[in-house]
Scaffold this motif. Structure first.
Motif, PDB file in Angstrom:
ATOM      1  N   GLN A  40       0.752  -1.055   0.098  1.00 30.96           N
ATOM      2  CA  GLN A  40      -0.274  -0.086   0.009  1.00 30.96           C
ATOM      3  C   GLN A  40       0.853   1.265   0.123  1.00 30.96           C
ATOM      4  O   GLN A  40       2.211   1.095   0.145  1.00 30.96           O
ATOM      5  CB  GLN A  40      -1.075  -0.007   1.062  1.00 30.96           C
ATOM      6  CG  GLN A  40      -1.552  -1.227   1.390  1.00 30.96           C
ATOM      7  CD  GLN A  40      -2.798  -1.568   0.034  1.00 30.96           C
ATOM      8  OE1 GLN A  40      -3.049  -0.266  -0.747  1.00 30.96           O
ATOM      9  NE2 GLN A  40      -2.981  -2.818  -0.223  1.00 30.96           N
ATOM     10  N   PRO A  41       0.327   2.263  -0.146  1.00 31.74           N
ATOM     11  CA  PRO A  41       1.262   3.617  -0.118  1.00 31.74           C
ATOM     12  C   PRO A  41       1.918   3.834   0.954  1.00 31.74           C
ATOM     13  O   PRO A  41       1.274   3.869   2.028  1.00 31.74           O
ATOM     14  CB  PRO A  41       0.117   4.718  -0.502  1.00 31.74           C
ATOM     15  CG  PRO A  41      -0.947   4.057  -1.110  1.00 31.74           C
ATOM     16  CD  PRO A  41      -1.075   2.707  -0.760  1.00 31.74           C
ATOM     17  N   HIS A  42       3.262   3.622   1.087  1.00 36.56           N
ATOM     18  CA  HIS A  42       4.072   3.920   2.188  1.00 36.56           C
ATOM     19  C   HIS A  42       3.746   3.026   3.089  1.00 36.56           C
ATOM     20  O   HIS A  42       4.183   3.268   4.414  1.00 36.56           O
ATOM     21  CB  HIS A  42       3.897   5.407   2.716  1.00 36.56           C
ATOM     22  CG  HIS A  42       4.014   6.501   1.740  1.00 36.56           C
ATOM     23  ND1 HIS A  42       5.160   6.723   1.080  1.00 36.56           N
ATOM     24  CD2 HIS A  42       2.905   7.318   1.152  1.00 36.56           C
ATOM     25  CE1 HIS A  42       5.106   7.646   0.123  1.00 36.56           C
ATOM     26  NE2 HIS A  42       3.655   8.150   0.245  1.00 36.56           N
ATOM     27  N   ARG A  43       3.642   1.635   2.823  1.00 34.41           N
ATOM     28  CA  ARG A  43       3.264   0.625   3.850  1.00 34.41           C
ATOM     29  C   ARG A  43       3.363  -0.841   3.065  1.00 34.41           C
ATOM     30  O   ARG A  43       2.811  -1.119   2.182  1.00 34.41           O
ATOM     31  CB  ARG A  43       2.256   0.678   4.432  1.00 34.41           C
ATOM     32  CG  ARG A  43       1.827  -0.402   5.590  1.00 34.41           C
ATOM     33  CD  ARG A  43       0.624  -0.161   6.334  1.00 34.41           C
ATOM     34  NE  ARG A  43       0.573   1.244   7.148  1.00 34.41           N
ATOM     35  CZ  ARG A  43       1.010   1.159   8.468  1.00 34.41           C
ATOM     36  NH1 ARG A  43       1.461   0.018   9.145  1.00 34.41           N
ATOM     37  NH2 ARG A  43       0.977   2.249   8.957  1.00 34.41           N
ATOM     38  N   ILE A  44       4.387  -1.748   3.420  1.00 35.64           N
ATOM     39  CA  ILE A  44       4.039  -3.122   3.302  1.00 35.64           C
ATOM     40  C   ILE A  44       4.087  -3.984   4.176  1.00 35.64           C
ATOM     41  O   ILE A  44       4.911  -3.931   5.113  1.00 35.64           O
ATOM     42  CB  ILE A  44       5.531  -3.266   2.278  1.00 35.64           C
ATOM     43  CG1 ILE A  44       5.849  -2.024   1.201  1.00 35.64           C
ATOM     44  CG2 ILE A  44       5.777  -4.673   1.687  1.00 35.64           C
ATOM     45  CD1 ILE A  44       7.325  -2.466   0.463  1.00 35.64           C
ATOM     46  N   THR A  45       3.127  -4.907   4.156  1.00 35.02           N
ATOM     47  CA  THR A  45       3.093  -5.833   5.251  1.00 35.02           C
ATOM     48  C   THR A  45       3.218  -7.454   4.633  1.00 35.02           C
ATOM     49  O   THR A  45       2.430  -7.446   3.667  1.00 35.02           O
ATOM     50  CB  THR A  45       1.618  -5.643   5.818  1.00 35.02           C
ATOM     51  OG1 THR A  45       1.572  -4.499   6.220  1.00 35.02           O
ATOM     52  CG2 THR A  45       1.455  -6.628   6.925  1.00 35.02           C
ATOM     53  N   TRP A  46       4.050  -8.003   5.248  1.00 27.36           N
ATOM     54  CA  TRP A  46       4.215  -9.451   4.794  1.00 27.36           C
ATOM     55  C   TRP A  46       3.331 -10.409   5.798  1.00 27.36           C
ATOM     56  O   TRP A  46       3.208 -10.240   6.936  1.00 27.36           O
ATOM     57  CB  TRP A  46       5.573  -9.982   5.101  1.00 27.36           C
ATOM     58  CG  TRP A  46       6.788  -9.366   4.148  1.00 27.36           C
ATOM     59  CD1 TRP A  46       7.566 -10.136   3.133  1.00 27.36           C
ATOM     60  CD2 TRP A  46       7.171  -8.089   4.125  1.00 27.36           C
ATOM     61  NE1 TRP A  46       8.464  -9.330   2.563  1.00 27.36           N
ATOM     62  CE2 TRP A  46       8.365  -8.179   3.272  1.00 27.36           C
ATOM     63  CE3 TRP A  46       7.191  -6.754   4.910  1.00 27.36           C
ATOM     64  CZ2 TRP A  46       9.047  -6.901   2.966  1.00 27.36           C
ATOM     65  CZ3 TRP A  46       7.999  -5.614   4.657  1.00 27.36           C
ATOM     66  CH2 TRP A  46       8.670  -5.865   3.422  1.00 27.36           C
ATOM     67  N   SER A  47       2.945 -11.538   5.132  1.00 30.18           N
ATOM     68  CA  SER A  47       2.061 -12.382   5.874  1.00 30.18           C
ATOM     69  C   SER A  47       2.252 -13.986   5.385  1.00 30.18           C
ATOM     70  O   SER A  47       2.640 -14.070   4.239  1.00 30.18           O
ATOM     71  CB  SER A  47       0.460 -12.060   6.002  1.00 30.18           C
ATOM     72  OG  SER A  47       0.236 -12.034   4.435  1.00 30.18           O
ATOM     73  N   VAL A  48       2.118 -14.969   6.161  1.00 31.65           N
ATOM     74  CA  VAL A  48       1.990 -16.437   5.921  1.00 31.65           C
ATOM     75  C   VAL A  48       0.524 -16.782   6.066  1.00 31.65           C
ATOM     76  O   VAL A  48       0.246 -16.622   7.482  1.00 31.65           O
ATOM     77  CB  VAL A  48       3.076 -17.024   6.434  1.00 31.65           C
ATOM     78  CG1 VAL A  48       3.014 -18.558   6.357  1.00 31.65           C
ATOM     79  CG2 VAL A  48       4.271 -16.525   5.820  1.00 31.65           C
ATOM     80  N   ASP A  49       0.057 -17.523   5.279  1.00 33.84           N
ATOM     81  CA  ASP A  49      -1.395 -18.141   5.426  1.00 33.84           C
ATOM     82  C   ASP A  49      -2.316 -17.028   6.333  1.00 33.84           C
ATOM     83  O   ASP A  49      -3.095 -17.311   7.353  1.00 33.84           O
ATOM     84  CB  ASP A  49      -1.158 -19.077   6.510  1.00 33.84           C
ATOM     85  CG  ASP A  49      -0.403 -20.394   5.982  1.00 33.84           C
ATOM     86  OD1 ASP A  49      -0.816 -20.464   4.417  1.00 33.84           O
ATOM     87  OD2 ASP A  49       0.091 -21.276   6.431  1.00 33.84           O
ATOM     88  N   GLY A  50      -2.191 -15.632   5.999  1.00 33.66           N
ATOM     89  CA  GLY A  50      -3.177 -14.627   6.330  1.00 33.66           C
ATOM     90  C   GLY A  50      -2.739 -14.018   7.760  1.00 33.66           C
ATOM     91  O   GLY A  50      -3.420 -13.178   8.222  1.00 33.66           O
TER      92      GLY A  50
END
Length: 286
Positions: A214-224
Motif C-alpha cells: 500500500q502507499p508507504h506501507r508494506i506488510t508481509w504475511s503467511v497463511d493470512g
C-alpha cells in the motif's frame, strides 16, 4: 534474492509468530474481501509443458551474471525439466544436478554442477499497489534457497531498483520464512524485514505467502497472518523509500552461494518449488 550476502539477511527480526500449516486448498486463507484479482496464474495445462511465454520470461545462465550476484552454483535453463507444468494445476520449478558432460559455464568454477530455473513477469505483469499472493510448497535442504520476490520497474540499477522478498527459506532453516526489503541504503546484510516460524518444514505443505503493498506501507504475511510491516519511518537516513512504483514478480530455486552455503549429499534432487497459484489484487500501471 538479488546481489547480496545475507548471512545476517534481516536487520530487524521482529514478529516471530507461529503459522498454521496449509495442506489443501480448503485451508487457504480467503482472498481480499470483495476483490477479484486483476491478474492470476493457475497453471492449468498439459504436463511437462512450459508456462505461458505471454506472462513468464525465463532467465538463463550463471557466469555472466556473476553467479546471480551471490556466487550461486546453478545454471538457469529454459528446459521444462527445470520449469514446467505438472498437469494437475501446478508449476514446478526444480533444481537438479547437471547432466554429465553438460559443461554449463559457472562463475565460481569452470562448470555449474546444478541446473534450475528463474521465471519473471518483467515487462508483462506488475503490481503498483495491492496484494501479491502466492500459494506454494518450497524445497528445503542444505544449500538450497528458494525465493518468491519482486523487483522494481524504475530502470535504476540494483539496489536503487528496489526489491521485496515475499518469502525465502534458507538451507538448514526449513521452518523459517524470511521477508525482506532492499533499497538504495539498506541492502545485502542491511536489508530490513522479519521472519515467520512455520509449524513444520516448508516443503511439507502448501502455504500462502503474501505482501500487501500500500502507499508507504508494506506488510508481509503467511497463511493470512501478518508478521512484519515496513514504513518509511523504519528506514535508515535518508529514508529513501523506493516502493511507490510498479514491481514485477520472480520465482526461482537457487543452489549454493553466500547465504545457504554449498549443497551436500543430503540435498534433495530434484529440489522442487510447487506453485499452486499466483494472484495480484489491486492496481497496476503496467
Amino acid at each position: 534474492m538479488n546481489r547480496r550476502n545475507p548471512l545476517a539477511a534481516v536487520l530487524t527480526l521482529i514478529g516471530l509468530l507461529c503459522g498454521c500449516g496449509s495442506g489443501s486448498p480448503a485451508d487457504a486463507p480467503p482472498s481480499p474481501a470483495g476483490q477479484q484479482p486483476f491478474w492470476q496464474a493457475e497453471f492449468d495445462g498439459v504436463a511437462a509443458t512450459r508456462p505461458s511465454p505471454k506472462t513468464w520470461n525465463t532467465e538463463t545462465g550463471n557466469r555472466e551474471a556473476e553467479g546471480w550476484g551471490n556466487k550461486e552454483l546453478q545454471y538457469y535453463t529454459d528446459d521444462a525439466a527445470n520449469s514446467g507444468l505438472d498437469g494437475a494445476g501446478h508449476l514446478l520449478i526444480s533444481a537438479r544436478p547437471a547432466a554429465a558432460g553438460s559443461e554449463l559455464p559457472c562463475y565460481t568454477q569452470e562448470f555449474c554442477p546444478w541446473t534450475s530455473a528463474r521465471l519473471t513477469t518483467e515487462g508483462k505483469v506488475a503490481l503498483t499497489h495491492g496484494r501479491a499472493e502466492i500459494r506454494a510448497k518450497l524445497p528445503t535442504g542444505t544449500g538450497l534457497l528458494p525465493a518468491i520476490w519482486m523487483l522494481g520497474d524504475n530502470g535504476v540499477e540494483w539496489p536503487g531498483q528496489g526489491e521485496i522478498d515475499i518469502c525465502e527459506v534458507v538451507g538448514g532453516e526449513p521452518g523459517t520464512v524470511y521477508g525482506t526489503a532492499h533499497g538504495p541504503t539498506y541492502f545485502n546484510e542491511n536489508g530490513i524485514g522479519g521472519s515467520f516460524t512455520l509449524p513444520a518444514d516448508a516443503s511439507r505443505a502448501f502455504h500462502t505467502y503474501a505482501i500487501d503493498k500500500q502507499p508507504h506501507r508494506i506488510t508481509w504475511s503467511v497463511d493470512g497472518k501478518p508478521y512484519f510491516t515496513l514504513t518509511p519511518a523504519k528506514l535508515p537516513a535518508p529514508g529513501d523509500w523506493v516502493f511507490e512504483q510498479d514491481m514485477h514478480l520472480l520465482l526461482n530455486v537457487a543452489v549454493g552461494g553466500d547465504w545457504p552455503g554449498p549443497p551436500d549429499a543430503s540435498t534433495p534432487s530434484p529440489a522442487t518449488m510447487t506453485v499452486d497459484y499466483v494472484r495480484f489484487y489491486g492496481e497496476s500501471r503496467a
